[in-house]
Design an enzyme around this catalytic site. Structure first.
Site, short mmCIF file in Angstrom:
data_model
loop_
_atom_site.label_atom_id
_atom_site.label_comp_id
_atom_site.label_asym_id
_atom_site.label_seq_id
_atom_site.Cartn_x
_atom_site.Cartn_y
_atom_site.Cartn_z
CE LYS A 178 15.20 33.54 46.47
NZ LYS A 178 14.46 34.82 46.43
N GLY A 231 19.26 40.01 37.64
CA GLY A 231 19.35 40.93 38.30
C GLY A 231 20.46 42.07 38.55
CB SER A 232 21.79 44.53 40.59
OG SER A 232 22.33 43.86 41.38
CB THR A 233 26.32 44.72 37.73
OG1 THR A 233 25.15 44.24 36.52
CG2 THR A 233 27.74 44.18 37.65
N GLY A 236 25.01 40.13 40.90
CA GLY A 236 25.44 39.20 40.15
C GLY A 236 26.85 38.60 40.09
CD GLU A 253 18.88 39.98 30.91
OE1 GLU A 253 19.31 41.43 31.60
OE2 GLU A 253 17.49 39.80 31.57
CB CYS A 287 18.12 44.27 31.98
SG CYS A 287 16.95 43.31 31.25
CD GLU A 386 20.17 47.82 35.55
OE1 GLU A 386 19.64 47.48 34.11
OE2 GLU A 386 20.62 47.41 36.39
#
Length: 483
Positions: A178, A231-233, A236, A253, A287, A386
């Site tokens: 996806k 992706g972003s925390t 995630g 990750e 990242c 970030e």
């Protein structure tokens, strides 16, 4: 140049429009012009893709029962088919994402190497005999998980899809990709390559769509056995929560706030070059970006001057029809978000050494000047969060202990860099850094055979290397009573 590549979903070996006929349009970030119209997967489409992947993952199905050496040969053919399309994928990735062709070429080359690396592992995934008491035979077998879902980010659309797809397929799993709705196009070339290579129907399925619809359905689907997400925390954590409803395993990750630590004995030219590349490559949308530069007070001004000089000499542009070496950020909304972070840095007292805004002469495209902040303290927003853009925060330190303390004072722990010519300093500091990856006198760097992943809120599990083989297999223990 208009887009002429695939735009449909790829499910069970067939190119198909979305079940409800919906589409969405992508944009070239360098021109702000529409680029392609793509089929938008619904929950029903995701269900169809998972059903196809489940059938192809069955124990009696062709893919699962294939001789491992033959699976390896098919993956070699898969890599060859990608390589045959390399130039086209590079052009598409550059237009769809905004990265320069130079950067997109590195991404595609990395995927080709990664697929070939894991093609060599297909007949080497082994179990063990376990010593146990009594007259017994006890052994383990490592088996595929089944259906794997891959939710791909927009910053490295092609490369990060291949990073998780290759080991999953090598272990005998099937996959549903996806891609991000912001950058969906390059993932469709995996379907084209799988088709040409002769992978069985249902082994690779690609369903572009919205994260809130197709992504969520894939993550929470009861027939998905593992989810790989980059992706972003924040997102995630949501993926982990949704997957947990079915006790589905996840490889995450996530975010990073990487420190590059420059000691006074370092090769300062090399350090400046590495730190520049580590934050401004891919317009800082990484990242593992080295977004914090920790510099010893004895060489602070010298290092800053060298990094600023490099930043100011970086050509901005698409790299397609100009000499650009740093492209735009991916979208208008992200452009606004990065500029807001820059303004926050100013308001909190940091000094803009260079950059800090939209470059002159760029009337179109989501370009941002390479920006370097000095007078940054580690409690500032630009040092904590970030930014995911071309923004570097320079923090001064006085000794080794302070450098380690600042570096580790972060919710993230993905990658850190050390610049020194002293081996004791290099290994000693590396030992104390709470990061999943540490690179000495080079930044950033990774290879298909080296593990990729972080500590703390930078995720869990590992991609790449032999560690990824454990992510995509499960262990069965067999005991035989020989009495």
């Amino acid at each position: 140049m208009s887009y002429t590549g695939p735009t449909d979903l790829y499910i069970d070996g067939e190119w198909t429009s979305a079940d409800d006929g919906e589409t969405f349009t992508t944009e070239d970030p360098a021109t702000e012009e529409p680029y392609a119209t793509v089929a938008e997967a619904s929950e029903t489409d995701v269900d169809r893709a998972v059903e196809a992947a489940r059938a192809a993952a069955d124990r009696d199905a062709e893919w699962r029962s294939l001789d491992p050496r033959e699976r390896g040969r098919l993956l070699e053919s898969f890599a060859n088919a990608i390589e045959d399309r390399k130039d086209e994928i590079v052009r598409v990735e550059s237009r769809d994402n905004g990265k320069t062709p130079f950067e997109a070429t590195l991404d595609v080359d990395m995927v080709i190497d990664t697929v070939r690396y894991y093609a060599g592992w297909t007949d080497k995934i082994e179990g063990d005999e376990v010593p146990v008491p009594g007259d017994r035979l006890n052994y383990t077998v490592r088996e595929p998980l089944g259906v794997t879902g891959h939710v791909i980010p927009w910053n490295y659309p092609f490369q990060l899809a291949g990073r998780s797809l290759a080991p999953a397929l090598a272990c005998g799993n099937t996959a549903v990709l996806k891609p991000s709705s912001t950058t969906p196009l390059s993932a469709l070339y995996y379907a084209a390559a799988a088709e040409e290579a002769g992978l069985p129907d249902g082994v690779v399925n690609v369903v572009p769509g919205r994260g809130s619809v197709a992504g969520n359905r894939l993550v929470e689907h009861p027939d998905v056995d593992h989810v790989a997400f980059t992706g972003s925390t924040g997102v995630g954590k949501g993926v982990m929560e949704r997957a947990a409803q079915n006790v589905t395993g996840v490889t995450l990750e996530l975010g990073g706030k990487g420190p590059n630590i420059v000691f006074p004995d370092a090769d300062l030219d090399a350090a400046a070059a590495g730190c520049h590349y580590g934050i401004f490559m891919n317009a800082g949308q990484m990242c593992w970006a080295g977004s914090r530069l920790l510099v010893h007070e004895d060489v602070h001004d010298e290092v800053v001057d060298r990094v600023v000089e490099r930043a100011e000499s970086t050509p901005l542009g698409s790299g397609i029809d100009d000499d650009g070496r740093m492209g735009p950020v991916v979208s208008e909304s992200h452009h606004e978000e990065v500029l807001e972070y820059i303004e926050t840095g100013r308001q909190e007292g940091a000094t803009v050494a260079t950059g800090g805004g939209v470059p002159d002469g760029k009337d179109a495209g989501y370009f941002i000047e390479p920006t370097v902040f000095t007078d940054v303290t580690n409690d500032m927003t630009i040092a904590r969060e970030e930014i995911f853009g071309p923004v570097l925060s320079v923090i001064e330190f006085s000794d080794r202990e302070e450098a380690i303390e600042i570096a580790n004072d972060s919710p993230y722990g993905l990658m850190a860099g050390i610049w020194t010519n002293d081996l004791q300093t290099a290994h000693g500091v590396a030992d104390y850094l709470d990061y999943g990856m540490v690179s000495i006198n080079e930044y950033p760097v990774t290879q298909p055979q080296t593990p990729f992943g972080g500590f703390k809120q930078s995720g869990n599990g590992r991609e790449q290397g032999t560690e990824a083989l454990h992510e995509y297999t499960q262990t069965k223990n067999v005991n035989v009573n020989l009495e």
